[in-house]
Design an enzyme around this catalytic site. Structure first.
Site, PDB file in Angstrom:
ATOM      1  CE  LYS A 291      -6.158   1.078   1.936  1.00  0.00           C
ATOM      2  NZ  LYS A 291      -7.377   1.846   2.276  1.00  0.00           N
TER       3      LYS A 291
ATOM      4  CB  SER B 242     -10.031   3.797   5.092  1.00  0.00           C
ATOM      5  OG  SER B 242     -10.877   2.734   5.431  1.00  0.00           O
TER       6      SER B 242
ATOM      7  CB  SER C 294      -9.057  -0.121   5.192  1.00  0.00           C
ATOM      8  OG  SER C 294      -9.036   0.932   4.239  1.00  0.00           O
TER       9      SER C 294
END
Lengths: 99, 501
Positions: free
Chosen positions: B82, B192, B168
């Site tokens: 990420k 997330s 997210s």
């Protein structure tokens, strides 16, 4: 109902060092009021005998030997700066006349 | 049916790599060609390091040829990070490192930022011999539940490209679901990792707060953030956790407790385990198809010999309000560092004050500004006790309830998300509706516990996640329950249409 005025929004934006456009101030006024209404539910909960939790783990001070270790070099630390004047960071004028 | 190489598990691929039936280079190229084909359309990656990945894969193949896979299950396995993890892109002289990847946190304010140091996550996975493919798209500073808050555009869910992949960590969930990376890392502050895993039919683990180092993970809410893996099986995430977990002196909240051999915990046996089902997690507003799939999952575990008991976590409905005070308050403090002076975007105003306010005003997107405002308000004079201290007190209530229930059961079963993937754009104008996506996951962050989402089938053709929550630092039991379920349920081989195209 939480009432947030435009002045409140601008005051908080000032504290947060955040420039908001007029449209953003309007939107923020409505949205923050709605979110604060949802958050208000906590107010009615009796927590007078409950301690606060800042972290879920018990932290203790950890000491280490006072030894020199290598860290970030100055060149690497400065490499992303928008303005630099080696070996310094450069910043815009801090104090202005009349302010 | 045999799945394409790019869609298989670490466990299967590791065996092929060890026996040299497959090279890491071939596997890496298979992922890169899937990225080449799909990542532009799905918008799952913000940076791709193809050549560096191929070089690392060639090195891994040499190590594999020497029998170097012993005790290194991730050797030669390609993965994605990420874009909230910094990746080293500068040398000590401040010059660009060849193959170094930028880090943006999904924000314009960090556009072009090249980190002079690596995150612990990158270092540990490097040591484990895994191959970094690139950085995945995410909600700006990890604030969001749909990946629509990325400054670089929304990510599309490979199961239905008109829907969101969750957030997210939506780029990471999409990459793993869509065969673009064998595993990926995400961060989980209120759900997330688990919520996007649920929406993409992948497995996502949020470890206990303090289990994995947060060094080099751009901070959102420091008392809630934790790093964890996405994978295609529970065993896969157990293997990645094994490489990530453990003490790191650079993160003062990373606890120095022994790391289990998580893979050996996966016995497939849950006989005699007591599993609690909290009634407050089956609430109005939950999609019927989600409830059906989750209830069926619970019955599967009962059928395997687990004892299922109803439990109560009465403060569950206070979780959302508690979270939306604590997380924005911590975020408003953490994001104060973006000042346009040391790194990142600068508005180039003539005076320092305007430079701060205009850099931040133009560099942050709407959701980040909203949360900075909310957090600053909650911490401001006159409101601190009413909001921030109050939320910390309710945090104690929520944590104590979890602790009490987990004294009577070995783990808790719940839905991960109250709904399946929703249409892109459906909730963007209603922050509160968006926040409700995390109602079942954020209490776990508030209490600092480990939680996993494992696929429990489809509803209307879209994946549903079953969440398993455990005691602090007992990832082993969480993984054991999820793995036993996964083996019995038979959903582990479900892949989105893109895998078969």
């Amino acid at each position: 109902m939480a009432t947030i005025s435009r002045d409140d929004v601008q005051h908080v934006a000032h504290l947060a060092r955040l420039h908001l456009t007029d449209d953003e101030v309007d939107r923020m006024q409505t949205q923050l009021s709605n979110i604060l209404d949802a958050i208000e539910t906590l107010r009615h909960l009796d927590t007078s005998h409950v301690g606060p939790t800042a972290s879920v783990i018990q932290l203790e001070n950890v000491m280490r030997e006072d030894e020199v270790v290598s860290g970030l070099t100055r060149d690497a630390a400065l490499a992303n700066a928008p303005l630099r004047d080696d070996p310094f960071l450069r910043v815009p004028t801090v104090l202005q006349e009349g302010r | 049916m045999t799945l394409p190489i790019a869609d298989r598990t670490i466990t299967e691929l590791g065996e092929l790599l060890r026996t040299r039936e497959l090279s890491s280079r071939e596997l890496t190229d298979a992922c890169l060609s899937r990225i080449d084909r799909d990542a532009g359309r799905l918008n799952s990656f913000l940076a791709i390091g193809a050549e560096a990945a191929q070089r690392a894969a060639d090195d891994a193949d040499m190590a594999l040829a020497r029998g170097g896979a012993e005790g290194r299950p991730l050797l030669g396995i390609p993965y994605a990070l990420k874009d909230i993890f910094v990746t080293r892109a500068l040398d000590d002289a401040g010059q660009d490192l060849p193959g170094g990847l930028p880090t943006t946190a999904g924000s314009r304010i960090l556009e072009g930022y090249r980190s002079p140091y690596p995150s612990s996550a990158q270092e540990r996975l490097d040591m484990a011999g895994a191959i970094l493919l690139g950085k995945t798209n995410c909600d700006e500073f990890a604030m969001g539940s749909s990946n629509e808050n990325s400054a670089y555009g929304p990510v599309r869910n490979p199961w239905d490209e008109t829907t969101v992949p969750g957030g997210s960590s939506g780029g990471s969930s999409t990459a793993v679901a869509g065969g673009q990376a064998v595993f990926a890392l995400g961060t989980d502050t209120g759900g997330s990792i688990r919520q996007p895993a649920s929406l993409t039919g992948t497995v996502g683990l949020k470890p206990t707060y303090g289990r994995v180092s947060r060094w080099g993970m751009i901070a959102f809410a420091s008392s809630l953030d934790q790093c964890g893996p996405f994978g295609r099986s529970v065993r896969d995430v157990a293997l990645v956790l094994g490489a990530l977990a453990g003490h790191d002196p650079r993160d003062s909240t990373c606890v120095n407790t022994p790391v289990s051999d998580y893979a050996t915990a996966l016995t497939g046996d849950v006989k005699g385990l007591r599993l609690g089902v909290p009634r407050e997690y089956f609430v109005a507003g939950m999609q019927p198809g989600v409830e059906t799939a989750v209830r069926a999952g619970i019955e599967t575990l009962r059928g395997l010999g687990a004892e299922i008991v109803e439990v109560s976590l009465p403060s569950t409905d206070r979780g959302l309000a508690t979270y939306y005070i604590i997380a924005p308050a911590e975020a408003s403090a953490n994001l104060a560092r973006f000042d346009g002076v040391r790194y990142g975007r600068s508005a180039a105003a003539e005076a320092l004050w305007e430079n701060y306010t205009h850099t931040r005003g133009s560099g942050f997107g709407p959701e980040v500004k909203r949360r900075i405002m909310l957090g600053t308000y909650a911490l401001s004079a006159g409101y601190y006790d009413a909001y921030y201290v109050k939320a910390q007190q309710v945090r104690t209530l929520i944590k104590d309830e979890f602790d009490a229930v987990l004294e009577t059961v070995d783990a808790i079963l719940a839905p991960t998300s109250p709904n399946v993937a929703f249409k892109i754009g459906a909730k963007v104008d209603d922050p509160l509706a968006m926040y409700l996506n995390d109602a079942c996951t954020l209490p776990v962050n508030i209490a600092g516990l480990p939680g996993i989402s494992v696929s429990c089938g489809l509803s209307g053709g879209l994946p549903v996640g079953l969440q398993v929550i455990g005691r602090a630092f007992d990832e082993a039991t969480v993984l054991r329950v999820a793995d036993a379920y996964e083996r019995a349920a038979g959903f582990a081989d479900l892949r989105p249409p893109t895998a078969h195209a």
